[in-house]
Design a protein around this motif. Sequence first.
Motif, PDB file in Angstrom:
ATOM      1  N   VAL A  18      -3.351  51.258  59.484  1.00 52.03           N
ATOM      2  CA  VAL A  18      -2.711  52.516  59.115  1.00 52.03           C
ATOM      3  C   VAL A  18      -2.100  53.144  60.361  1.00 52.03           C
ATOM      4  CG1 VAL A  18      -3.070  54.762  58.035  1.00 52.03           C
ATOM      5  CG2 VAL A  18      -4.509  52.832  57.381  1.00 52.03           C
ATOM      6  N   PHE A  19      -0.846  53.554  60.268  1.00 47.45           N
ATOM      7  CA  PHE A  19      -0.214  54.335  61.342  1.00 47.45           C
ATOM      8  C   PHE A  19       0.023  55.734  60.791  1.00 47.45           C
ATOM      9  CE2 PHE A  19       1.481  50.014  62.344  1.00 47.45           C
ATOM     10  CZ  PHE A  19       0.872  49.871  63.575  1.00 47.45           C
ATOM     11  N   GLY A  20      -0.721  56.717  61.279  1.00 44.65           N
ATOM     12  CA  GLY A  20      -0.577  58.064  60.726  1.00 44.65           C
ATOM     13  C   GLY A  20      -0.953  58.025  59.257  1.00 44.65           C
ATOM     14  N   ASP A  21      -0.002  58.384  58.384  1.00 42.79           N
ATOM     15  CA  ASP A  21      -0.321  58.277  56.959  1.00 42.79           C
ATOM     16  C   ASP A  21       0.409  57.099  56.314  1.00 42.79           C
ATOM     17  OD1 ASP A  21       2.171  59.260  57.077  1.00 42.79           O
ATOM     18  OD2 ASP A  21       1.800  61.094  55.913  1.00 42.79           O
ATOM     19  N   LYS A  22       0.909  56.217  57.176  1.00 40.82           N
ATOM     20  CA  LYS A  22       1.633  55.048  56.661  1.00 40.82           C
ATOM     21  C   LYS A  22       0.692  53.840  56.651  1.00 40.82           C
ATOM     22  CE  LYS A  22       4.949  52.146  55.997  1.00 40.82           C
ATOM     23  NZ  LYS A  22       5.818  52.178  54.866  1.00 40.82           N
ATOM     24  N   ARG A  23       0.457  53.288  55.487  1.00 42.60           N
ATOM     25  CA  ARG A  23      -0.391  52.095  55.409  1.00 42.60           C
ATOM     26  C   ARG A  23       0.491  50.869  55.615  1.00 42.60           C
ATOM     27  NH1 ARG A  23      -5.361  53.583  53.568  1.00 42.60           N
ATOM     28  NH2 ARG A  23      -6.020  51.494  52.951  1.00 42.60           N
ATOM     29  N   ALA A  24       0.680  50.499  56.896  1.00 44.18           N
ATOM     30  CA  ALA A  24       1.602  49.415  57.234  1.00 44.18           C
ATOM     31  C   ALA A  24       1.114  48.093  56.661  1.00 44.18           C
ATOM     32  CB  ALA A  24       1.751  49.320  58.747  1.00 44.18           C
ATOM     33  N   VAL A  25      -0.196  47.851  56.756  1.00 43.46           N
ATOM     34  CA  VAL A  25      -0.806  46.689  56.102  1.00 43.46           C
ATOM     35  C   VAL A  25      -1.901  47.251  55.225  1.00 43.46           C
ATOM     36  CG1 VAL A  25      -2.226  44.646  56.474  1.00 43.46           C
ATOM     37  CG2 VAL A  25      -0.226  45.041  57.907  1.00 43.46           C
ATOM     38  N   GLY A  42       8.972  38.684  53.631  1.00 39.24           N
ATOM     39  CA  GLY A  42       9.027  40.074  53.198  1.00 39.24           C
ATOM     40  C   GLY A  42      10.192  40.785  53.845  1.00 39.24           C
ATOM     41  N   PRO A  43      10.632  41.882  53.229  1.00 38.60           N
ATOM     42  CA  PRO A  43      11.762  42.619  53.793  1.00 38.60           C
ATOM     43  C   PRO A  43      11.351  43.391  55.035  1.00 38.60           C
ATOM     44  CG  PRO A  43      10.879  43.800  51.916  1.00 38.60           C
ATOM     45  CD  PRO A  43      10.110  42.515  52.020  1.00 38.60           C
ATOM     46  N   ASN A  44      12.318  43.995  55.687  1.00 34.79           N
ATOM     47  CA  ASN A  44      12.055  44.840  56.851  1.00 34.79           C
ATOM     48  C   ASN A  44      11.045  45.922  56.485  1.00 34.79           C
ATOM     49  OD1 ASN A  44      12.739  45.107  59.489  1.00 34.79           O
ATOM     50  ND2 ASN A  44      14.907  45.337  59.053  1.00 34.79           N
ATOM     51  N   GLY A  45      10.050  46.118  57.331  1.00 35.06           N
ATOM     52  CA  GLY A  45       9.086  47.188  57.085  1.00 35.06           C
ATOM     53  C   GLY A  45       7.968  46.812  56.138  1.00 35.06           C
ATOM     54  N   ALA A  46       7.911  45.541  55.736  1.00 38.21           N
ATOM     55  CA  ALA A  46       6.888  45.113  54.784  1.00 38.21           C
ATOM     56  C   ALA A  46       5.501  45.077  55.410  1.00 38.21           C
ATOM     57  CB  ALA A  46       7.247  43.739  54.219  1.00 38.21           C
ATOM     58  N   GLY A  47       5.456  44.955  56.735  1.00 42.34           N
ATOM     59  CA  GLY A  47       4.158  44.879  57.406  1.00 42.34           C
ATOM     60  C   GLY A  47       3.885  43.526  58.041  1.00 42.34           C
ATOM     61  N   LYS A  48       4.912  42.697  58.135  1.00 38.91           N
ATOM     62  CA  LYS A  48       4.736  41.344  58.694  1.00 38.91           C
ATOM     63  C   LYS A  48       4.299  41.390  60.149  1.00 38.91           C
ATOM     64  CE  LYS A  48       9.071  40.221  57.909  1.00 38.91           C
ATOM     65  NZ  LYS A  48       9.558  41.490  57.333  1.00 38.91           N
ATOM     66  N   THR A  49       5.056  42.134  60.963  1.00 39.73           N
ATOM     67  CA  THR A  49       4.741  42.186  62.391  1.00 39.73           C
ATOM     68  C   THR A  49       3.355  42.783  62.618  1.00 39.73           C
ATOM     69  OG1 THR A  49       7.065  42.382  62.960  1.00 39.73           O
ATOM     70  CG2 THR A  49       5.491  43.143  64.609  1.00 39.73           C
ATOM     71  N   THR A  50       3.035  43.831  61.890  1.00 39.86           N
ATOM     72  CA  THR A  50       1.731  44.465  62.037  1.00 39.86           C
ATOM     73  C   THR A  50       0.616  43.469  61.711  1.00 39.86           C
ATOM     74  OG1 THR A  50       2.773  46.533  61.377  1.00 39.86           O
ATOM     75  CG2 THR A  50       0.375  46.469  61.355  1.00 39.86           C
ATOM     76  N   ALA A  51       0.788  42.724  60.641  1.00 39.48           N
ATOM     77  CA  ALA A  51      -0.236  41.745  60.251  1.00 39.48           C
ATOM     78  C   ALA A  51      -0.388  40.673  61.330  1.00 39.48           C
ATOM     79  CB  ALA A  51       0.134  41.105  58.913  1.00 39.48           C
ATOM     80  N   GLY A  88       6.768  36.789  69.609  1.00 41.40           N
ATOM     81  CA  GLY A  88       6.993  38.023  68.874  1.00 41.40           C
ATOM     82  C   GLY A  88       8.412  38.135  68.350  1.00 41.40           C
ATOM     83  N   GLN A  89       8.612  39.171  67.554  1.00 41.95           N
ATOM     84  CA  GLN A  89       9.932  39.377  66.958  1.00 41.95           C
ATOM     85  C   GLN A  89      10.975  39.651  68.041  1.00 41.95           C
ATOM     86  OE1 GLN A  89       9.764  42.262  63.853  1.00 41.95           O
ATOM     87  NE2 GLN A  89      11.947  42.146  63.407  1.00 41.95           N
ATOM     88  N   TYR A  90      10.553  40.345  69.102  1.00 34.98           N
ATOM     89  CA  TYR A  90      11.469  40.629  70.192  1.00 34.98           C
ATOM     90  C   TYR A  90      11.026  39.821  71.398  1.00 34.98           C
ATOM     91  CZ  TYR A  90      12.303  44.266  66.885  1.00 34.98           C
ATOM     92  OH  TYR A  90      12.571  44.919  65.719  1.00 34.98           O
ATOM     93  N   GLN A 336      10.535  54.633  52.008  1.00 35.41           N
ATOM     94  CA  GLN A 336      11.447  54.601  53.146  1.00 35.41           C
ATOM     95  C   GLN A 336      11.391  53.272  53.875  1.00 35.41           C
ATOM     96  OE1 GLN A 336      10.439  57.921  55.546  1.00 35.41           O
ATOM     97  NE2 GLN A 336      11.967  59.250  54.611  1.00 35.41           N
ATOM     98  N   GLY A 337      10.160  52.761  54.000  1.00 34.92           N
ATOM     99  CA  GLY A 337       9.970  51.504  54.719  1.00 34.92           C
ATOM    100  C   GLY A 337      10.877  50.419  54.186  1.00 34.92           C
ATOM    101  N   ALA A 338      10.995  50.356  52.867  1.00 33.76           N
ATOM    102  CA  ALA A 338      11.793  49.293  52.279  1.00 33.76           C
ATOM    103  C   ALA A 338      13.273  49.531  52.531  1.00 33.76           C
ATOM    104  CB  ALA A 338      11.518  49.217  50.780  1.00 33.76           C
TER     105      ALA A 338
END
Lengths: 340, 299
Positions: A18-25, A42-51, A88-90, A336-338
Amino acid sequence: MSTAESPLAIETSGLVKVFGDKRAVDGIDLAVSTGSVYGVLGPNGAGKTTAVKMLATLLRPDAGEARVFGHDVLRDADAVRSRVSLTGQYASVDEDLTGTENLVLLARLLGHAKSAARERTGQLLDAFGLSDAADRQVKNYSGGMRRRIDIAASILNTPDLLFLDEPTTGLDPRSRNQVWDIVRAVVAQGTTVLLTTQYLEEADQLAGRIAVIDHGRVIAEGTPGQLKSSVGAGSVHVRLRDPEQRQEASSLLAQHLGTRVQLDSDPFALTARITDSGDECGAAVRASRALGELAEHGITVDDFALGQPSLDEVFLALTDSNNQLSKQDTSGTSRQGAAV
Amino acid sequence: MSTVTNTSTSMNADQDGTDGGVELREGELPPVAPEQLAAVLVAKDRPPRPSAFSVSATFGWRAMLKIKHVPEQLFDVTLFPIMMTLMFTYLFGGALAGSTTEYLQFLLPGIMVMSVVMTTMYTGVAVNTDIEKGVFDRFRTLPIWRPAPMVGYLLGDAVRYVLASAVILVVGLIMGFRPAGGVLGVLAGVALLVAFSFAFSWIWTMFGLMLRSEKSVMGVSMMVLFPMTFLSNILVEPETMPGWLQVFVDINPVAHLVAAVRDLMAGTWNGPEITWTLIAGAILIAVFGTLTMRLYNRK
Ligand SMILES: Nc1ncnc2c1ncn2[C@@H]1O[C@H](COP(=O)(O)OP(=O)(O)O)[C@@H](O)[C@H]1O
Ligand SMILES: [Mg+2]
């Protein structure tokens, strides 16, 4: 190496970040067996990088468990680190240093003596076609070269598990194909690869199994074939001789197949989904009846193909239903994430 | 929008195959050699885990490589100290000590401390830049002694501190600085200064990890460094300051460092001030080293 080896490369249950109130994964369960490519789509913001970052010990999970080759990513982080690598992605190589310097630095950190570090670096740069650029600063590399040096940095010690986070995003088709070749070569040597991607084609090309994730959850999992057949019977792709007739053809197909018809960007072509529900006739029969209907109305069909659903269609179908479910209980923030 | 079907997928792949010979944009770049790659990958032997000392030294080597490739960064440790020395000597010399040469004997050790302590903030900027560029994520997935990347920065920075001290010393000698402590006294003073700066830099590794941008790291650095260097005994003796300010100067570790270095260079061994400075350094490492590593592991 530990004796009680788990047959699974990755095993997670209820993984949450969880980041703040965003449940990234938001509660991910995965079981990845060794020796294959596992795709996370998954699309951008789906939580791939976080996972991926949690699995690579870069982020602490807020809840749930994750084990890599049986080692807990929190309690046994060092054991995990000694067996995995992350690209990593970057790009995560030092832009100020040359290709050689970057690789020698990492080889030394992995414990190679100076001579061994230089030797391994030379071999990898050769294999990756970077020998000529070896003594140039990485900041002067093209996108494709950066990707290569970044992946090379991840296999200085042949890892048992390699994470590749969107390895081809932003690459031209040629560089992308080269990255695919690298992935195939790495897997052929027994390394397990977890690859995240936004490209359905990429997952289809490389992965033995795929997890589709959206809004931090796994919304579907299986082989590419299973995913396709879970969505529907397939679709019929039609190419007309006269683009003027496309509108009429579209409404005829919609009427006879009972589904929405999609007009392709090619002005001659259109695609109709064939659903499984309804009568007992097979997809092929219904498709041919619909095509017969076109002929009766004087519409010439130059070419047609009956295909299994593409992953694009799988994905759109899955995310559509997922969004409809989540619309009821979530506010604008999670959507918004999507959109990003 | 178009659907990518299985048929068009295979067509794409064909196109890429034929494009291979035609497209010359990235043509200078030789293709990946999968067989060669396979040969590299069969070697699965892993060397033993390197020692904490060895990895820290490797990170120090990285800092040296960065100086080699970006020598401009040395402006900060050469031009800035020269400017400071000239400026303060000629600005205050006449007014405060009657003559610039006389004032220089008092000022130079202090200016050396001020310049070196000020350059410590570039540690924070370097850490922050590395995080932004993603280099850190790579380091953090390595099975190595955790503080090594940080220690590596600081080892590299120690070289910069020595360089800055040397530059100031040379400028000072040219201008008429004649330290009574001789070579040994000066070396001891520089050694104490570099040791303290190493300890002090852990504040910046912490902020480098904590703050979001290079700009905010710079901002915070200024907020900390200006009071710590100016509200001290560097430019003037604190006797004329108001009482509350003297209290601050008294607890300011930079002031103790200046007193110790000044005395060392003048040939006196000031035991209490040296002890004070070393204790302050130990506390800085204990507190900010711990906070740094906590942030590093949590990130
Ligand atoms: N460090 C962070 N702080 C706050 N929010 C974050 C952070 N990292 C990711 N997110 C959010 O979490 C969600 C998932 O991000 P990410 O894992 O990067 O997705 P993906 O890699 O699939 O594009 C996004 O909505 C993103 O904005
Ligand atoms: Mg991502």
